[in-house]
Write an enzyme that holds these catalytic residues in place. Sequence first.
Site, PDB file in Angstrom:
ATOM      1  N   ASN A  15       0.207  -1.285   0.108  1.00 27.47           N
ATOM      2  CA  ASN A  15       0.286  -0.317   0.471  1.00 27.47           C
ATOM      3  C   ASN A  15       0.651   0.920   0.085  1.00 27.47           C
ATOM      4  OD1 ASN A  15      -1.373   2.419   0.371  1.00 27.47           O
ATOM      5  ND2 ASN A  15      -2.213   1.583   2.822  1.00 27.47           N
ATOM      6  N   TRP A  16       1.113   1.856  -0.886  1.00 30.52           N
ATOM      7  CA  TRP A  16       1.946   2.442  -1.265  1.00 30.52           C
ATOM      8  C   TRP A  16       1.691   4.288  -0.691  1.00 30.52           C
ATOM      9  CZ3 TRP A  16       4.147   2.987  -7.258  1.00 30.52           C
ATOM     10  CH2 TRP A  16       4.674   2.110  -7.603  1.00 30.52           C
ATOM     11  N   LYS A  17       0.233   4.323  -0.180  1.00 28.84           N
ATOM     12  CA  LYS A  17      -0.589   5.557  -0.064  1.00 28.84           C
ATOM     13  C   LYS A  17       0.136   6.534  -0.752  1.00 28.84           C
ATOM     14  CE  LYS A  17       0.167   3.333   4.766  1.00 28.84           C
ATOM     15  NZ  LYS A  17       0.106   3.425   6.046  1.00 28.84           N
TER      16      LYS A  17
ATOM     17  N   HIS B 242      -9.642   1.754   4.895  1.00 30.87           N
ATOM     18  CA  HIS B 242      -8.001   1.621   5.771  1.00 30.87           C
ATOM     19  C   HIS B 242      -8.668   2.091   6.734  1.00 30.87           C
ATOM     20  CE1 HIS B 242      -3.659   3.099   6.686  1.00 30.87           C
ATOM     21  NE2 HIS B 242      -3.869   1.434   5.857  1.00 30.87           N
TER      22      HIS B 242
ATOM     23  N   GLU C 163      -6.857   4.661   7.719  1.00 32.69           N
ATOM     24  CA  GLU C 163      -6.251   6.426   7.679  1.00 32.69           C
ATOM     25  C   GLU C 163      -7.738   6.553   7.029  1.00 32.69           C
ATOM     26  OE1 GLU C 163      -2.721   6.036   5.519  1.00 32.69           O
ATOM     27  OE2 GLU C 163      -2.117   4.647   7.501  1.00 32.69           O
TER      28      GLU C 163
ATOM     29  N   GLU D 200      -5.639  -4.594  10.720  1.00 31.43           N
ATOM     30  CA  GLU D 200      -4.034  -3.574  11.021  1.00 31.43           C
ATOM     31  C   GLU D 200      -3.675  -2.899  12.598  1.00 31.43           C
ATOM     32  OE1 GLU D 200      -2.163  -2.676   7.186  1.00 31.43           O
ATOM     33  OE2 GLU D 200      -3.891  -1.298   6.647  1.00 31.43           O
TER      34      GLU D 200
ATOM     35  N   GLY E  10       2.801   2.670  10.909  1.00 28.89           N
ATOM     36  CA  GLY E  10       3.953   4.237   9.993  1.00 28.89           C
ATOM     37  C   GLY E  10       4.684   4.002  11.908  1.00 28.89           C
TER      38      GLY E  10
ATOM     39  N   SER F  83       3.862  -1.571  10.601  1.00 30.56           N
ATOM     40  CA  SER F  83       4.955  -2.390  10.565  1.00 30.56           C
ATOM     41  C   SER F  83       5.281  -2.742  10.311  1.00 30.56           C
ATOM     42  CB  SER F  83       5.309  -1.674  11.227  1.00 30.56           C
ATOM     43  OG  SER F  83       5.276  -0.309  12.538  1.00 30.56           O
TER      44      SER F  83
ATOM     45  N   GLY G 125       2.625  -1.151   4.098  1.00 28.30           N
ATOM     46  CA  GLY G 125       3.101   0.292   4.043  1.00 28.30           C
ATOM     47  C   GLY G 125       4.614   0.773   3.566  1.00 28.30           C
ATOM     48  N   GLY G 126       5.390   1.794   4.462  1.00 27.14           N
ATOM     49  CA  GLY G 126       6.684   1.702   4.577  1.00 27.14           C
ATOM     50  C   GLY G 126       7.236   0.625   3.429  1.00 27.14           C
TER      51      GLY G 126
END
Length: 254
Positions: A9-11, A95, A97, A167, A173, A213, A234-235
């Site tokens: 998930n590149w956001k 998600h 967010e 999640e 993150g 994470s 993500g990251g």
Amino acid sequence: MRTPIVAGNWKMHKTWEEAVQFTNEVKEGVPTVDEVETVVCAPALFLKEMVDLTTDSSLAIGAQTMHEEEQGAFTGEISPVALQNIGVRYVIIGHSERREMFNETDKSVNKKVHAAFKHGLIPIICCGETLSEYENQETKEVVTFQVDAALHGIKREEVKNVVIAYEPIWAIGTGKSSRAKEANETCRTIRTALAQQFGDDVAKQVRLLYGGSVKPDNMKSFMEQDQIDGALVGGASLEADSFLQLVEVAKHGK
Ligand SMILES: O=C(CO)COP(=O)(O)O
């Protein structure tokens, strides 16, 4: 029995050039879809180009959200019809967010899941508790409620194709991942909830991902768990090397 999935998930990261470079670096290196399903959920602007770049690859392209309606006066929104039309295969729905910052609710998540199936998209439905819910030991109730709400009215033969990402919000993150065993127990709760609503046979087929994470060095601990079938990342999905390392662990992790 369940094919693992590694979904990035590149956001809101990357320029178009960076997206193209990543896709070109990764598309040859991913295994076949019966070994590991690999998905990159990129910003909407890049999706068409990335789908076109990956027509001969097992790497699938996903969206990060979409609207539940097919078309209309919804300024700035993304139509599920348009996603299907350009060859997008997966869509992240609900998600945390989006729930926190963009007013997505259990009800809108449910409408979007219906829309995803109507238009041949595989929904990656997110659930997870806040830090205070975690500290109050409400995780099981929260995820059960979210999953039941998201799948309300969805047919059994569709539910088996759903992907659910657990999640914990406090792990996203932050570098503080959930302990793998604990995440596994929450995934077991999700599978039990699925079995109660849709029967054992369906519940056994649904892929459950952990997210929060996940890095190449902790991926194995999650993949070793019996209820966890992959990760939503993500990251660590932003760099080609690290994405491919995660995929490699998923391939050998069970
Ligand atoms: O939100 C996530 C994936 O959807 C997790 O993000 P991180 O892997 O950066 O913690």
